[in-house]
Structures are given as structure tokens and as C-alpha cells.
Design a protein around this motif. Structure first.
Motif, PDB file in Angstrom:
ATOM      1  N   ALA A  71       0.880   8.203  10.265  1.00  0.00           N
ATOM      2  CA  ALA A  71       0.078   7.154   9.633  1.00  0.00           C
ATOM      3  C   ALA A  71       0.472   5.787  10.184  1.00  0.00           C
ATOM      4  O   ALA A  71       1.659   5.456  10.276  1.00  0.00           O
ATOM      5  CB  ALA A  71       0.273   7.187   8.127  1.00  0.00           C
ATOM      6  N   ARG A  72      -0.529   5.007  10.569  1.00  0.00           N
ATOM      7  CA  ARG A  72      -0.283   3.654  11.063  1.00  0.00           C
ATOM      8  C   ARG A  72      -0.685   2.657   9.976  1.00  0.00           C
ATOM      9  O   ARG A  72      -1.856   2.577   9.604  1.00  0.00           O
ATOM     10  CB  ARG A  72      -1.073   3.391  12.339  1.00  0.00           C
ATOM     11  N   LEU A  73       0.278   1.928   9.488  1.00  0.00           N
ATOM     12  CA  LEU A  73       0.030   0.993   8.398  1.00  0.00           C
ATOM     13  C   LEU A  73       0.033  -0.436   8.914  1.00  0.00           C
ATOM     14  O   LEU A  73       0.873  -0.814   9.736  1.00  0.00           O
ATOM     15  CB  LEU A  73       1.109   1.132   7.315  1.00  0.00           C
ATOM     16  N   ASP A  74      -0.889  -1.239   8.429  1.00  0.00           N
ATOM     17  CA  ASP A  74      -0.841  -2.669   8.710  1.00  0.00           C
ATOM     18  C   ASP A  74       0.428  -3.236   8.096  1.00  0.00           C
ATOM     19  O   ASP A  74       0.949  -2.719   7.088  1.00  0.00           O
ATOM     20  CB  ASP A  74      -2.060  -3.377   8.108  1.00  0.00           C
ATOM     21  N   SER A  75       0.909  -4.324   8.672  1.00  0.00           N
ATOM     22  CA  SER A  75       2.156  -4.939   8.202  1.00  0.00           C
ATOM     23  C   SER A  75       2.075  -5.286   6.722  1.00  0.00           C
ATOM     24  O   SER A  75       3.024  -5.049   5.962  1.00  0.00           O
ATOM     25  CB  SER A  75       2.459  -6.190   9.025  1.00  0.00           C
ATOM     26  N   TRP A  76       0.938  -5.828   6.278  1.00  0.00           N
ATOM     27  CA  TRP A  76       0.840  -6.246   4.878  1.00  0.00           C
ATOM     28  C   TRP A  76       0.880  -5.049   3.935  1.00  0.00           C
ATOM     29  O   TRP A  76       1.392  -5.145   2.802  1.00  0.00           O
ATOM     30  CB  TRP A  76      -0.401  -7.098   4.645  1.00  0.00           C
ATOM     31  N   VAL A  77       0.363  -3.900   4.378  1.00  0.00           N
ATOM     32  CA  VAL A  77       0.395  -2.692   3.545  1.00  0.00           C
ATOM     33  C   VAL A  77       1.838  -2.196   3.418  1.00  0.00           C
ATOM     34  O   VAL A  77       2.291  -1.812   2.327  1.00  0.00           O
ATOM     35  CB  VAL A  77      -0.506  -1.587   4.133  1.00  0.00           C
ATOM     36  N   GLU A  78       2.564  -2.197   4.540  1.00  0.00           N
ATOM     37  CA  GLU A  78       3.985  -1.804   4.500  1.00  0.00           C
ATOM     38  C   GLU A  78       4.761  -2.676   3.525  1.00  0.00           C
ATOM     39  O   GLU A  78       5.503  -2.171   2.673  1.00  0.00           O
ATOM     40  CB  GLU A  78       4.608  -1.930   5.904  1.00  0.00           C
ATOM     41  N   TRP A  79       4.593  -3.982   3.646  1.00  0.00           N
ATOM     42  CA  TRP A  79       5.345  -4.899   2.793  1.00  0.00           C
ATOM     43  C   TRP A  79       4.908  -4.800   1.333  1.00  0.00           C
ATOM     44  O   TRP A  79       5.721  -4.969   0.418  1.00  0.00           O
ATOM     45  CB  TRP A  79       5.228  -6.326   3.304  1.00  0.00           C
ATOM     46  N   LEU A  80       3.638  -4.504   1.100  1.00  0.00           N
ATOM     47  CA  LEU A  80       3.180  -4.299  -0.274  1.00  0.00           C
ATOM     48  C   LEU A  80       3.858  -3.072  -0.878  1.00  0.00           C
ATOM     49  O   LEU A  80       4.273  -3.088  -2.050  1.00  0.00           O
ATOM     50  CB  LEU A  80       1.664  -4.135  -0.298  1.00  0.00           C
ATOM     51  N   LEU A  81       4.005  -2.018  -0.086  1.00  0.00           N
ATOM     52  CA  LEU A  81       4.717  -0.824  -0.558  1.00  0.00           C
ATOM     53  C   LEU A  81       6.201  -1.138  -0.769  1.00  0.00           C
ATOM     54  O   LEU A  81       6.805  -0.685  -1.751  1.00  0.00           O
ATOM     55  CB  LEU A  81       4.541   0.324   0.429  1.00  0.00           C
ATOM     56  N   TYR A  82       6.796  -1.902   0.157  1.00  0.00           N
ATOM     57  CA  TYR A  82       8.210  -2.261   0.012  1.00  0.00           C
ATOM     58  C   TYR A  82       8.453  -3.011  -1.295  1.00  0.00           C
ATOM     59  O   TYR A  82       9.366  -2.676  -2.068  1.00  0.00           O
ATOM     60  CB  TYR A  82       8.666  -3.145   1.173  1.00  0.00           C
ATOM     61  N   LEU A  83       7.664  -4.073  -1.527  1.00  0.00           N
ATOM     62  CA  LEU A  83       7.926  -4.884  -2.722  1.00  0.00           C
ATOM     63  C   LEU A  83       7.607  -4.106  -3.997  1.00  0.00           C
ATOM     64  O   LEU A  83       8.246  -4.314  -5.042  1.00  0.00           O
ATOM     65  CB  LEU A  83       7.192  -6.219  -2.657  1.00  0.00           C
ATOM     66  N   SER A  84       6.647  -3.178  -3.926  1.00  0.00           N
ATOM     67  CA  SER A  84       6.341  -2.343  -5.088  1.00  0.00           C
ATOM     68  C   SER A  84       7.457  -1.330  -5.351  1.00  0.00           C
ATOM     69  O   SER A  84       7.897  -1.147  -6.492  1.00  0.00           O
ATOM     70  CB  SER A  84       5.015  -1.609  -4.871  1.00  0.00           C
ATOM     71  N   PHE A  85       7.933  -0.688  -4.289  1.00  0.00           N
ATOM     72  CA  PHE A  85       9.047   0.250  -4.425  1.00  0.00           C
ATOM     73  C   PHE A  85      10.308  -0.460  -4.921  1.00  0.00           C
ATOM     74  O   PHE A  85      11.077   0.098  -5.703  1.00  0.00           O
ATOM     75  CB  PHE A  85       9.331   0.942  -3.087  1.00  0.00           C
ATOM     76  N   TYR A  86      10.519  -1.695  -4.441  1.00  0.00           N
ATOM     77  CA  TYR A  86      11.702  -2.445  -4.888  1.00  0.00           C
ATOM     78  C   TYR A  86      11.675  -2.597  -6.410  1.00  0.00           C
ATOM     79  O   TYR A  86      12.688  -2.362  -7.087  1.00  0.00           O
ATOM     80  CB  TYR A  86      11.780  -3.812  -4.220  1.00  0.00           C
ATOM     81  N   GLN A  87      10.528  -2.983  -6.936  1.00  0.00           N
ATOM     82  CA  GLN A  87      10.423  -3.187  -8.382  1.00  0.00           C
ATOM     83  C   GLN A  87      10.576  -1.867  -9.142  1.00  0.00           C
ATOM     84  O   GLN A  87      11.242  -1.809 -10.184  1.00  0.00           O
ATOM     85  CB  GLN A  87       9.070  -3.822  -8.711  1.00  0.00           C
ATOM     86  N   MET A  88       9.990  -0.817  -8.613  1.00  0.00           N
ATOM     87  CA  MET A  88      10.039   0.483  -9.297  1.00  0.00           C
ATOM     88  C   MET A  88      11.441   1.083  -9.283  1.00  0.00           C
ATOM     89  O   MET A  88      11.872   1.709 -10.259  1.00  0.00           O
ATOM     90  CB  MET A  88       9.046   1.443  -8.643  1.00  0.00           C
TER      91      MET A  88
END
Length: 447
Positions: A71-88
């Protein structure tokens, strides 16, 4: 401000850090000063941004677990997942359903329905299955790299220099929040009065063991009356030790070769009791002006700051001019990762060798400006031996008239005596030693 806008702002900062190399602390400061973030949300925005950057490699490990390899993710999608995972994963007070709802909303706004569905699916899968452990990572260096989110090359380098146990302690310390520290302006108030004043404003305050001007404070010192009236200066305790170890006396002529933004320069001026003269330089005029501004705020009149390449200072000063010289050399900054987490991802191993060459050149070019009975304080805010011990050893080998000042070690604060970081050529402070920045310093004189 809605939490949706807060997380959008956090994502914006993360993308600017990732794409443009901007420093997160500066971007956060700009965002907090804007009207886009309500004061009650300042703490959460700061925590999400810093925490996501600090834990980036751990979060990337989680993302790889839930996203197909091809899967190729745009940078903003990766970072959105990162910040969401961080909170979770790391923030218990933020409900998972709120994180997922906000992330899906951001995905719809930035992308399209398909992206929003993808983000929703990944986050709900993590919520349902839980996050993967690290037990399947066989290599110890790789495991430490992932768990503490330090690049593998850096963990490997430190492990070779200091051993696995010390490297683990450093990496873990870099993920912790250190207390505020500051120094008083002693020409305006005593440390005792500063402690009493801060305590009356609700702060938990202790005296620093590094400097008789130093304070260690729990709470946001930036909101204190003493900071706002320039009665105290924010400065890490390790940084304060530099001026303390210069063996200063009133009336001296001092060179600060790499002075911006002026914390150490103004500390020297205070130690001189606003006497003598400090010639402060920085490569950029704009940064030299920061030093002058800081001096004006503290009402110090013995500092003259200018822009110049300190390797060319022989064009401005005669040999044997200065009683004391500070070379707070430009370095990799690997000792200040906990306060500036971006550094560990931006720096490369080759950068260290290039910086060591500049540090070595600074010592070579500046040392002739020292008086015969003078002293040079060499310091960096890194923990890498190539920038510290090896630079000093190389200089001493090529300049046999110089030596490490034999009185340097006996004048170190009591808390430093017997430290793991004491070597033949100086003192290395590690980030896990005293809840301070990692720092190296030594004092050089003529034999």
C-alpha cells in the motif's frame, strides 16, 4: 476551537516538520500565538505534536502491522494514522471513538470518501485487535530502535560507544519530559527571593546543583511574573554549567565565539557582574541581534554581539587578547532530543563527521587569541564522542603547548564527582544522568 480543528492543526504542523525540515517547537509556538487554538487546547496540541514526533518509529511499526505492505500512502495519511495511533496507544484520557471520529473527518476534508473509509478501517482494526507487541523483533538494536523510536544507526552508534545498557537509558530518557530550569538575573534579585516569589505563584521550585543562579521548576514557567519581567532566563541546567566552569572574574575580556541565541553569553555577563567586556559572535547577523536583544532585556551592558565567521576572528582581534574564550561549538544536537525530537530524524551519521571537522577548525583558529594565562571552555550539546572527546584529543595532539586544565575536574559541582561521563579530556553529561540535556564540556589552557 473544536477538537477536529485542533487535530487538523496538529497534522498541519507534523506535515511541515516532515516536508520542510521546520522545527516543531517553533511551529507549535506560532500556532499557540495564533487565534486558531484556544488556550484550553494548548496542552493537548503540544502533547499530540511532540508525542507523535517522539514516537514516530514506534507508530510506523504499528501502521505497518495494519496496512498491506504494497500500500502506498500519501504523507498526510501516514501522519494522520501516526497521530491517531499516538492518542489511542499513549493517551488514556482520549477515548478511541473520539480519535477515530476526528480522524475520519480530517480524511474526508483532505481526501475523499475512499480515503476516509480506509482510515476508519485501519483505526477500528487497531481498536478491535489491539496493538502488536515487540517480542518478535529478534535483533536487540532493532528492538530498542523501534521501542524508543530512535533511528537504528543512532542506537547502533551509541551502543558501540557506551554499551547497550547506557544506550537504553539514554533512549528512554529522551522520551521523558524534563522539568523547566532557569537562572536568576543576580543583579536584580537573589535566588532565595526568586524561589519565594515563584512558590507564592503556585510553582514547585528547587535550587539547581549545577549553578548558584539555577532553579528547577515544575509548571509552565513561561507564565510566571519573573519570566515575563526578565528576572529569570529559561536555560537548561547543563547549559548553565558552562559559564560556571569558565573560572570567571570581574573585569575580564571574554570571547564567546558561537553565541546565539545568547543564553550562555548573558550568563557570562552576569557572572562578570556586568563588568569587563564580552565579544560575542555568530555566523549570521540576524542571530547576533538576538544576543543583543537578550542583553538589553536583562539590562546587561558589557556585551557586544556581531555577525562573523568565528574561524576568521584573527582578522578582528590580535593574538593573546582574551582572558577567557567560550567555544560552544555547532554540533549535531543529539543531547537535546527530548526537547527537540525532530533532531533524531533530521540528522544523519555523515553530518557528525562534517561537524567534527568544523569544531576542530574552530579550536585551531581561535586558540591563538587566548592570553598566556587564559582558559578556553569547549562545549557541545551532543553525546557523540566524535564531536567531543575525539575533537579535543585531536587538538591537543596537534598542539602540544595546550592541555586540559588540571583544575577543571576538581572544580566540578559535587553532584558530578565520580560521574560515569568523566574522562581524561572532559565531562560528558548524559540525558539520563540528571534529568537535563546531554552536554559535553572541558577547559583547555596553555601548559
Amino acid at each position: 476551537m473544536t477538537k477536529f480543528k485542533l487535530r487538523s492543526s496538529a497534522l498541519e504542523i507534523l506535515l511541515r516538520v516532515d516536508n520542510g525540515g521546520a522545527f516543531s517547537h517553533l511551529l507549535i509556538d506560532q500556532m499557540l500565538k495564533s487565534n486558531r487554538v484556544s488556550e484550553k487546547d494548548h496542552g493537548l496540541l503540544t502533547e499530540i505534536v511532540y508525542g507523535t514526533i517522539q514516537r514516530k518509529l514506534t507508530l510506523a511499526y504499528f501502521v505497518k502491522h495494519f496496512v498491506k505492505k504494497n500500500a502506498r500512502l500519501d504523507s498526510w495519511v501516514e501522519w494522520l494514522l501516526y497521530l491517531s495511533f499516538y492518542q489511542m496507544y499513549y493517551l488514556e484520557r482520549v477515548p478511541d471513538h473520539a480519535v477515530i471520529h476526528e480522524a475520519v473527518g480530517i480524511a474526508k476534508e483532505r481526501g475523499h470518501k475512499g480515503i476516509a473509509s480506509f482510515v476508519n478501517g485501519v483505526l477500528r482494526q487497531a481498536q478491535r485487535k489491539g496493538f502488536p507487541g515487540f517480542e518478535n523483533i529478534a535483533d536487540d538494536v532493532e528492538k530498542l530502535s523501534v521501542i524508543t523510536s530512535h533511528p537504528r544507526w543512532l542506537v547502533s552508534r551509541w551502543e558501540k560507544q557506551y554499551g547497550y545498557e547506557k544506550t537504553t537509558a539514554m533512549c528512554k530518557a529522551n522520551l521523558e519530559t524534563k522539568p523547566f530550569s532557569a537562572r536568576i538575573q543576580p543583579l536584580k534579585l537573589s535566588r532565595e527571593k526568586a524561589i519565594n516569589k515563584l512558590q507564592s505563584e503556585g510553582y514547585d521550585v528547587a535550587a539547581s546543583a549545577f549553578s548558584n543562579q539555577g532553579l528547577v521548576v515544575k509548571g509552565n514557567l513561561l507564565k510566571s511574573s519573573l519570566f515575563q519581567t526578565h528576572m529569570v532566563t529559561i536555560q537548561d541546567q547543563s547549559s548553565m554549567l558552562v559559564a560556571e566552569m569558565m573560572d570567571l572574574a570581574e573585569g575580564m575580556t571574554v570571547l564567546d565565539a558561537c553565541s546565539a541565541p545568547g543564553g550562555k553569553t548573558t550568563h557570562i555577563a552576569e557572572k562578570l557582574n556586568n563588568t569587563g567586556q564580552i565579544h560575542a559572535y555568530d555566523l549570521h547577523d540576524k542571530k547576533a541581534k538576538l544576543v543583543n536583544t537578550k542583553a538589553e532585556q536583562l539590562e546587561l551592558t558589557n556585551i557586544v554581539a556581531k555577525g562573523a565567521d568565528s574561524r576568521q576572528l584573527a582578522n578582528f582581534h590580535e593574538e593573546c587578547t582574551f582572558d577567557r574564550i567560550l567555544i560552544d561549538a555547532p554540533c549535531s544536537g543529539l543531547g537535546v532530543i527530548r526537547g527537540k525530537p525532530d533532531i533524531k530524524y533530521q540528522k544523519k551519521e555523515k553530518d557528525i563527521t562534517k561537524l567534527a571537522m568544523i569544531q576542530r577548525e574552530l579550536l585551531e583558529k581561535i586558540s591563538p587569541l587566548l592570553k598566556k594565562d587564559g582558559k578556553i571552555l569547549y562545549s557541545t550539546c551532543t553525546v557523540d564522542r566524535e564531536e567531543n572527546e575525539q575533537v579535543v584529543q585531536s587538538f591537543l595532539e596537534d598542539n602540544p603547548d595546550y592541555q586540559v586544565d588540571p583544575t577543571f575536574f576538581e572544580t566540578l559541582p559535587d553532584v558530578m564527582q565520580g560521574s560515569f561521563g568523566i574522562s581524561d579530556v572532559g565531562l560528558q553529561i548524559f540525558p539520563d544522568d540528571f534529568q537535563t540535556d546531554g552536554f559535553f564540556l572541558t577547559r583547555i589552557c596553555l601548559k
